[in-house]
Scaffold this motif. Sequence first.
Motif, mmCIF file in Angstrom:
data_model
loop_
_atom_site.group_PDB
_atom_site.id
_atom_site.type_symbol
_atom_site.label_atom_id
_atom_site.label_comp_id
_atom_site.label_asym_id
_atom_site.label_seq_id
_atom_site.Cartn_x
_atom_site.Cartn_y
_atom_site.Cartn_z
ATOM 1 N N GLU A 225 -8.887 2.103 -40.468
ATOM 2 C CA GLU A 225 -8.758 3.571 -40.467
ATOM 3 C C GLU A 225 -9.721 4.233 -39.479
ATOM 4 O O GLU A 225 -10.099 5.389 -39.620
ATOM 5 C CB GLU A 225 -8.956 4.141 -41.876
ATOM 6 C CG GLU A 225 -7.932 3.632 -42.873
ATOM 7 C CD GLU A 225 -8.086 4.245 -44.245
ATOM 8 O OE1 GLU A 225 -9.056 5.010 -44.443
ATOM 9 O OE2 GLU A 225 -7.242 3.987 -45.118
ATOM 10 N N HIS B 207 3.765 0.117 -33.990
ATOM 11 C CA HIS B 207 2.430 0.473 -33.510
ATOM 12 C C HIS B 207 2.484 1.615 -32.491
ATOM 13 O O HIS B 207 1.544 2.425 -32.410
ATOM 14 C CB HIS B 207 1.743 -0.747 -32.913
ATOM 15 C CG HIS B 207 1.426 -1.804 -33.941
ATOM 16 N ND1 HIS B 207 2.033 -3.027 -33.958
ATOM 17 C CD2 HIS B 207 0.583 -1.776 -35.004
ATOM 18 C CE1 HIS B 207 1.568 -3.736 -34.990
ATOM 19 N NE2 HIS B 207 0.689 -2.986 -35.636
ATOM 20 N N PHE C 227 -8.573 1.726 -33.126
ATOM 21 C CA PHE C 227 -7.158 1.454 -32.900
ATOM 22 C C PHE C 227 -6.776 1.799 -31.457
ATOM 23 O O PHE C 227 -6.039 1.065 -30.776
ATOM 24 C CB PHE C 227 -6.307 2.240 -33.901
ATOM 25 C CG PHE C 227 -4.830 1.982 -33.763
ATOM 26 C CD1 PHE C 227 -4.250 0.854 -34.321
ATOM 27 C CD2 PHE C 227 -4.018 2.871 -33.052
ATOM 28 C CE1 PHE C 227 -2.890 0.605 -34.177
ATOM 29 C CE2 PHE C 227 -2.665 2.631 -32.899
ATOM 30 C CZ PHE C 227 -2.098 1.486 -33.472
ATOM 31 N N ARG D 295 -5.782 -1.035 -37.498
ATOM 32 C CA ARG D 295 -5.183 0.063 -38.281
ATOM 33 C C ARG D 295 -5.771 0.097 -39.695
ATOM 34 O O ARG D 295 -5.996 1.179 -40.252
ATOM 35 C CB ARG D 295 -3.672 -0.137 -38.317
ATOM 36 C CG ARG D 295 -2.911 1.039 -38.880
ATOM 37 C CD ARG D 295 -1.428 0.840 -38.697
ATOM 38 N NE ARG D 295 -0.663 1.930 -39.299
ATOM 39 C CZ ARG D 295 0.663 2.016 -39.242
ATOM 40 N NH1 ARG D 295 1.360 1.089 -38.586
ATOM 41 N NH2 ARG D 295 1.277 3.030 -39.815
ATOM 42 N N GLN D 296 -6.020 -1.078 -40.269
ATOM 43 C CA GLN D 296 -6.553 -1.147 -41.632
ATOM 44 C C GLN D 296 -7.968 -0.590 -41.739
ATOM 45 O O GLN D 296 -8.396 -0.162 -42.811
ATOM 46 C CB GLN D 296 -6.533 -2.605 -42.130
ATOM 47 C CG GLN D 296 -5.129 -3.093 -42.473
ATOM 48 C CD GLN D 296 -5.106 -4.566 -42.809
ATOM 49 O OE1 GLN D 296 -6.155 -5.210 -42.919
ATOM 50 N NE2 GLN D 296 -3.907 -5.122 -42.971
ATOM 51 N N HIS E 113 2.741 4.774 -34.491
ATOM 52 C CA HIS E 113 1.440 5.111 -35.076
ATOM 53 C C HIS E 113 0.509 5.696 -34.023
ATOM 54 O O HIS E 113 -0.219 6.678 -34.289
ATOM 55 C CB HIS E 113 0.825 3.850 -35.697
ATOM 56 C CG HIS E 113 -0.476 4.109 -36.397
ATOM 57 N ND1 HIS E 113 -0.576 4.881 -37.532
ATOM 58 C CD2 HIS E 113 -1.758 3.719 -36.094
ATOM 59 C CE1 HIS E 113 -1.829 4.939 -37.914
ATOM 60 N NE2 HIS E 113 -2.573 4.254 -37.052
ATOM 61 N N GLN F 145 -9.794 5.532 -35.956
ATOM 62 C CA GLN F 145 -8.810 5.907 -34.938
ATOM 63 C C GLN F 145 -9.205 5.425 -33.545
ATOM 64 O O GLN F 145 -8.378 4.931 -32.781
ATOM 65 C CB GLN F 145 -8.615 7.428 -34.943
ATOM 66 C CG GLN F 145 -7.982 7.948 -36.229
ATOM 67 C CD GLN F 145 -7.716 9.441 -36.172
ATOM 68 O OE1 GLN F 145 -7.857 10.071 -35.112
ATOM 69 N NE2 GLN F 145 -7.323 10.019 -37.298
ATOM 70 N N ASP G 24 -2.854 -4.610 -36.399
ATOM 71 C CA ASP G 24 -2.820 -4.445 -37.859
ATOM 72 C C ASP G 24 -4.231 -4.337 -38.422
ATOM 73 O O ASP G 24 -4.519 -3.480 -39.276
ATOM 74 C CB ASP G 24 -2.096 -5.630 -38.512
ATOM 75 C CG ASP G 24 -0.582 -5.529 -38.358
ATOM 76 O OD1 ASP G 24 -0.098 -4.439 -38.007
ATOM 77 O OD2 ASP G 24 0.110 -6.546 -38.570
#
Length: 585
Positions: free
Chosen positions: A537, A566, A542, A534-535, A569, A539, A531
């Motif tokens: 942003e 996830h 992540f 992902r916040q 995503h 890539q 999480d």
Amino acid sequence: MTEEHYLELCENPVQFEHASSVNNVFFDEANKQVFAVRSGGATGVVVKGPDDKSSVAFRMDDKGEVKCIKFSIGNKILAVQRTLKSVVFPDKRSLKLLKSQSINVNWYQYCPETAVILLSTTVQGNILQPFAFRNGTMSKMSKFEIELDIAMATIYGQLFVMYLKHHSRTANSPSAEVVLYHLPREGACKKSHVLKLNTTGKFALNIVDNLVVVHHQSTQTSLIFDIKLKEPDCAVNTHQPVLPARSIHPYRIPLSGPAVVPSQPPVPCQLYSSSWSVFQPEIIISASEGYLWYLQVKLPPTVNLLQDKGKLMDFLLRRRDCKMVILSVCSQSTSKGSLPVVATVFDKLNQVYKEYLEAEQTYTVAMESGPSRGNSAQKRPVRTQAVIDQSDMYTHVLSNFTERKGVSHKFIIAVLMEYIRSLNQFQVTVQHYLYELVIKTLVQHNLFYMLHQFLQYHVLSDSKPLACLLLSLESTYPPAHQLSLDMLKRLSTANDEIVEVLLSKQQVLGALRFIRSVGGHDNVSARKFLDAARQTEDQMLFYTVFRSFQQRNQRLRGSPGFNPEHVVHFKQLFGDQALMKPSTV
């Protein structure tokens, strides 16, 4: 020069009909009211005070020349004196004799702020008998001997009798001086201060913001004295003027009358006029022009007139509207490049700051103990403008100073550390944003060795915000990561809390490395890391975190399975093929 006028008349004076053959002007020192009495009151009495609420207009029968006229507090009762031996109260209100004293009186002076009256009682007129009034009672105070030409005033909360001594008897000096006698409620009146005027002539006295202002008519200048600027433990303190003699700032009066053209500019007011009347504490009246002014002190010009910055700070810290001027002195001192001067200024500020914090603490403890312990009357300390806290210094002085061009970065660091040293000296907890400012300045100038030393020897105190800042410096200075973790551990921060702190600062990889270093990687929830990644942003961040936990799941459970959210995503970002590739993390 305009910038050197440290005294000025207020911008909005009380205006009244000027004195003339048909209009008499009186001033009541207790209510600070001006009475303009036309034709003995028959054609009108106009009363003006410090504000519009105290303004009154009325008429009364002309029963002869009015020698004195005053209102009681609140304008409830009017007293009019027309003869030497009688005073008339309107509405036939009854009077009740509460107490009387049989005493011969030559003259008197009354101080409304303290409700004390001074009576001159002997043939020579040099014995003064004070009486104090409180709650409808009159009490006799200790009498004392003094020469003539006196005034009473409250300075720093204490009542003083000010005696203007025109010729000093010391060392062949004909100069005048002002002698201050402290008049306590109980005990004897004592000579406590002597103000050296260093000249002779006609003088007048005002008290403005606890400063004694001495006006000198022949030179049309004024001097100011601060009785708190003194040598300690002296029975009688001798004072020289705080600043060089200067004139009151020029003042212009609009022209009036039927012949005046609207476009005519205001004319200069004649300062130090012989027609001026001076009243305590800070009132100047020109009856001939119909103006009542309040004298004011302008602090900005004092900064360049008083070269001793330690003395300047002592002076400014006792004034009412001092905050922005003090902060300007701090900025000026840091730009001049003298560390001892900067240290003196900081210590003066932080002594007052510490005293306020202690008073606040005492008040808080008293309130927590409750009224049952006798603390119900405890008053919360008033925060004056002299209290310059760390936020003030950071916002108005230090943050701007670190960005100043043309100043040695070593001197900038020295100034920041000097302020921290001063706070520590007065046992004031240093706020983390000051440490952060030090660290950012060190990093900006690549002074990593100094940063390491400051942390190693605990010059910069441990705190969670500071640890997070160090983590953010890892890409610039790799050892900062370990320094940060060491700091968090010294703060006895739980491992889970450290992870939460790191994730809240978007230090996701740092949090991942930390949890691995303490052996908690196998048990930690992947969701909070994913999480957080992902916040951001980011890539690739992540991707890295996803792969790390995919590898962990494969090792522990034989399956890379994940929360579907996830996985979806990840597929959206990198496609199905990337999901199937073996992990290399």
